[in-house]
Scaffold this active site. Structure first.
Site, PDB file in Angstrom:
ATOM      1  N   THR A  11      17.363  -3.536  -7.435  1.00 55.10           N
ATOM      2  CA  THR A  11      16.201  -3.593  -8.320  1.00 55.10           C
ATOM      3  C   THR A  11      15.737  -2.191  -8.711  1.00 55.10           C
ATOM      4  O   THR A  11      15.563  -1.885  -9.895  1.00 55.10           O
ATOM      5  CB  THR A  11      15.056  -4.340  -7.590  1.00 55.10           C
ATOM      6  OG1 THR A  11      15.577  -5.574  -7.128  1.00 55.10           O
ATOM      7  CG2 THR A  11      13.884  -4.591  -8.502  1.00 55.10           C
ATOM      8  N   VAL A  12      15.539  -1.313  -7.708  1.00 58.64           N
ATOM      9  CA  VAL A  12      14.998   0.014  -8.022  1.00 58.64           C
ATOM     10  C   VAL A  12      16.055   0.870  -8.733  1.00 58.64           C
ATOM     11  O   VAL A  12      15.755   1.541  -9.733  1.00 58.64           O
ATOM     12  CB  VAL A  12      14.465   0.717  -6.747  1.00 58.64           C
ATOM     13  CG1 VAL A  12      13.851   2.068  -7.099  1.00 58.64           C
ATOM     14  CG2 VAL A  12      13.434  -0.158  -6.040  1.00 58.64           C
ATOM     15  N   LYS A 100      11.044   3.647   2.390  1.00 57.26           N
ATOM     16  CA  LYS A 100       9.988   3.927   3.381  1.00 57.26           C
ATOM     17  C   LYS A 100      10.487   3.883   4.823  1.00 57.26           C
ATOM     18  O   LYS A 100       9.996   4.610   5.676  1.00 57.26           O
ATOM     19  CB  LYS A 100       8.810   2.969   3.188  1.00 57.26           C
ATOM     20  CG  LYS A 100       9.140   1.525   3.472  1.00 57.26           C
ATOM     21  CD  LYS A 100       8.547   0.599   2.465  1.00 57.26           C
ATOM     22  CE  LYS A 100       9.413  -0.636   2.373  1.00 57.26           C
ATOM     23  NZ  LYS A 100       9.140  -1.491   1.286  1.00 57.26           N
ATOM     24  N   GLU A 124       8.004  10.037  -3.416  1.00 56.16           N
ATOM     25  CA  GLU A 124       6.779   9.457  -4.000  1.00 56.16           C
ATOM     26  C   GLU A 124       6.790   7.927  -3.988  1.00 56.16           C
ATOM     27  O   GLU A 124       5.772   7.282  -3.739  1.00 56.16           O
ATOM     28  CB  GLU A 124       6.626   9.971  -5.442  1.00 56.16           C
ATOM     29  CG  GLU A 124       5.396   9.493  -6.160  1.00 56.16           C
ATOM     30  CD  GLU A 124       4.102   9.928  -5.484  1.00 56.16           C
ATOM     31  OE1 GLU A 124       3.790  11.117  -5.515  1.00 56.16           O
ATOM     32  OE2 GLU A 124       3.413   9.062  -4.902  1.00 56.16           O
ATOM     33  N   VAL A 127       5.697   4.975  -0.850  1.00 61.98           N
ATOM     34  CA  VAL A 127       4.384   4.383  -0.551  1.00 61.98           C
ATOM     35  C   VAL A 127       3.685   4.084  -1.877  1.00 61.98           C
ATOM     36  O   VAL A 127       3.612   4.947  -2.758  1.00 61.98           O
ATOM     37  CB  VAL A 127       3.491   5.345   0.269  1.00 61.98           C
ATOM     38  CG1 VAL A 127       2.138   4.697   0.563  1.00 61.98           C
ATOM     39  CG2 VAL A 127       4.174   5.763   1.560  1.00 61.98           C
ATOM     40  N   ASP A 196       5.773  -3.420   7.101  1.00 64.56           N
ATOM     41  CA  ASP A 196       5.936  -2.614   5.889  1.00 64.56           C
ATOM     42  C   ASP A 196       4.725  -1.673   5.711  1.00 64.56           C
ATOM     43  O   ASP A 196       4.889  -0.463   5.510  1.00 64.56           O
ATOM     44  CB  ASP A 196       6.071  -3.576   4.696  1.00 64.56           C
ATOM     45  CG  ASP A 196       6.137  -2.869   3.364  1.00 64.56           C
ATOM     46  OD1 ASP A 196       7.193  -2.329   3.037  1.00 64.56           O
ATOM     47  OD2 ASP A 196       5.104  -2.844   2.652  1.00 64.56           O
ATOM     48  N   LYS A 200       4.269   2.618   5.897  1.00 60.42           N
ATOM     49  CA  LYS A 200       3.630   3.377   4.812  1.00 60.42           C
ATOM     50  C   LYS A 200       2.442   4.196   5.331  1.00 60.42           C
ATOM     51  O   LYS A 200       2.265   5.348   4.945  1.00 60.42           O
ATOM     52  CB  LYS A 200       3.199   2.415   3.705  1.00 60.42           C
ATOM     53  CG  LYS A 200       4.403   1.805   2.970  1.00 60.42           C
ATOM     54  CD  LYS A 200       3.985   0.662   2.076  1.00 60.42           C
ATOM     55  CE  LYS A 200       5.149   0.088   1.285  1.00 60.42           C
ATOM     56  NZ  LYS A 200       4.801  -1.184   0.623  1.00 60.42           N
TER      57      LYS A 200
HETATM   58  N1  HSE Z   1       7.447  -5.711   0.148  1.00 61.98           N
HETATM   59  C1  HSE Z   1       6.654  -4.632  -0.363  1.00 61.98           C
HETATM   60  C2  HSE Z   1       5.283  -5.173  -0.811  1.00 61.98           C
HETATM   61  C3  HSE Z   1       7.387  -3.963  -1.493  1.00 61.98           C
HETATM   62  O1  HSE Z   1       5.100  -6.412  -0.823  1.00 61.98           O
HETATM   63  O2  HSE Z   1       4.394  -4.408  -1.091  1.00 61.98           O
HETATM   64  C4  HSE Z   1       6.995  -2.547  -1.747  1.00 61.98           C
HETATM   65  O3  HSE Z   1       7.261  -1.690  -0.678  1.00 61.98           O
END
Ligand code: HSE
Length: 412
Positions: A11-12, A100, A124, A127, A196, A200
């Site tokens: 995706t990215v 991350k 960048e 996060v 997650d 961050k």
């Molecule tokens: N799974 C993460 C979220 C994606 O829901 O924010 C971005 O890091």
């Protein structure tokens, strides 16, 4: 012309290719150079995709090519990303990443290598997706002593909590819809258990306080235990519930935690809803600053990655300093940190249950929902978590108290 390579065409990665193509002229003007994507690394095949001609599944093609000056790592996960990134930096190539897990685990070491080679390791997009937050911490806020960072750093959980609050649905119901719509992963554990957001806040804390905050030291609690009823109580009190990632300096010590928190509707983060992220920072000279935007998604994340590529091009042989040393940041034990708790209890006899609660917690206000029998809630006075938890344990053993059904931290 600057040659770059992209590791990972998910995706990215595909977003990065798209952003560079869409805004080619303005990006190249800002970078002062034209950008050539020389390789895309992926083990998958993409028949018919324009990147097919530059696709390789062999990292050595990229690492051994002296023409490649910048590597964009958007594969995710610690390995093989760590090995590839470390080798790239050691061979003198700058690295830009959105990863991350990689940054939280190995950021200090990778920054040190970049510094020793006079190149850059930029992250960048790791996060807050498209929200500029790493650069402000490294550049714009350097006049300040930062003493608090509190953020909604996970879009999936913010979407779930917002829907629970707005539509009166349970966690399970909203998660199911979020998965069907593709907002939540099929395995949503990293998001809903807070892992997650924990990585961050570890990254932001390391940058803000200049030392390595180990994510494994950060108290982390997810949103899976938040019920519809908790939301009803929050609403009645003029509060909402958000998964907040916080790190804060108290005197000369720092605490960090990720957990659901009841916050009043006046709190700056209370109106951050849906998949949006926001980060609220307090500095000793600037005061309060807030950053808001899309914390995930193909193009917002790619936008942050491409901004880093431009920065890496502008500073090709000059390290842009980051204040993140390898020295470990010792975090406070949460039991020494002051807070208040929202507590719900189930009882047989209302009068004696209230007496029991007040004999332990003092003159707290009793909160009841109109349609709920045999249960009330209260908010503790502010005390250390250690003391509050001891009191909760004493309450649990009282005969009148059938069950303590919820305990959620409360912040004004
Ligand atoms: N799974 C993460 C979220 C994606 O829901 O924010 C971005 O890091």
């Amino acid at each position: 012309m600057i040659n770059i390579a992209i590791l990972g065409y998910g995706t990215v990665g595909s977003g990065v290719v798209e952003v560079i193509k869409t805004n080619k002229n303005s990006i190249e003007k800002k970078a002062g150079e034209s950008i050539n994507i020389k390789y895309v690394l992926d083990i998958r095949k993409f028949p018919g995709d324009p990147i097919e001609e530059i696709l390789t599944d062999n990292i050595e093609d990229i690492l051994n090519d002296d023409e490649v000056k910048i590597i964009v790592e958007v594969m995710g996960g610690v390995e093989p990303a760590y090995t590839f990134v470390k080798r790239a930096l050691l061979s003198g190539k700058s690295v830009v990443t959105s990863n991350k897990e990689l940054v939280a685990k190995h950021g200090a070491e990778l920054l040190e290598i970049a510094k020793s080679k006079d190149i850059n390791f930029l992250f960048e997009a790791s996060v807050g997706g498209g929200i500029p937050i790493i650069r402000p911490l490294n550049q714009s806020l350097t006049a300040d002593e930062i003493y608090e960072i509190t953020g909604i750093l996970n879009g999936t959980t913010n979407y779930i909590l917002s829907k629970m609050a707005d539509e009166g649905k349970s966690f399970e119901e909203v998660l199911k819809v979020a998965q069907e719509k593709g907002y939540a992963e099929r395995d949503p554990k990293a998001d809903v258990e807070g892992h997650d957001a924990c990585r961050k806040i570890a990254i932001l804390s390391s940058l803000a306080f200049g030392m390595h905050a180990d994510y494994e030291d950060i108290y982390t609690e997810g949103i899976t235990k938040i019920t519809k009823r908790d939301m009803d109580y929050a609403k009645k009190l003029g509060y909402t519930i958000k998964l907040l990632a916080t790190s804060k300096k108290i005197d000369h010590r720092i605490f960090a935690r990720v957990c659901p928190v009841m916050i009043s509707k006046e709190h700056p983060l209370a109106n951050v809803n849906g998949v949006f992220n926001a980060i609220f920072i307090k500095g000793n000279v600037i005061g309060d600053v807030m950053f808001y935007g899309k914390g995930a998604g193909k193009l917002p994340t790619a936008s942050a990655v491409v901004a880093d590529i431009v920065d890496a091009i502008k500073h090709l042989n000059r390290n842009i300093l980051s204040f993140w040393s390898k020295e470990k940041l010792e975090l406070m034990d949460l039991k020494d940190v002051n807070t208040r708790y929202f507590v719900t209890i189930k009882y047989d006899n209302f009068k004696t249950a209230v007496e029991e609660v007040r004999s332990i917690f003092g003159e707290v206000e009793v909160i009841q929902l109109d349609d709920v029998e045999g249960e009330f809630a209260f908010i503790t006075l502010e005390e250390t978590e250690g003391i509050i938890n001891e009191k909760i344990n004493v309450l649990k053993d009282k005969e009148e108290i059938k069950e303590i059904s919820s305990t959620i931290r409360v912040e004004r």
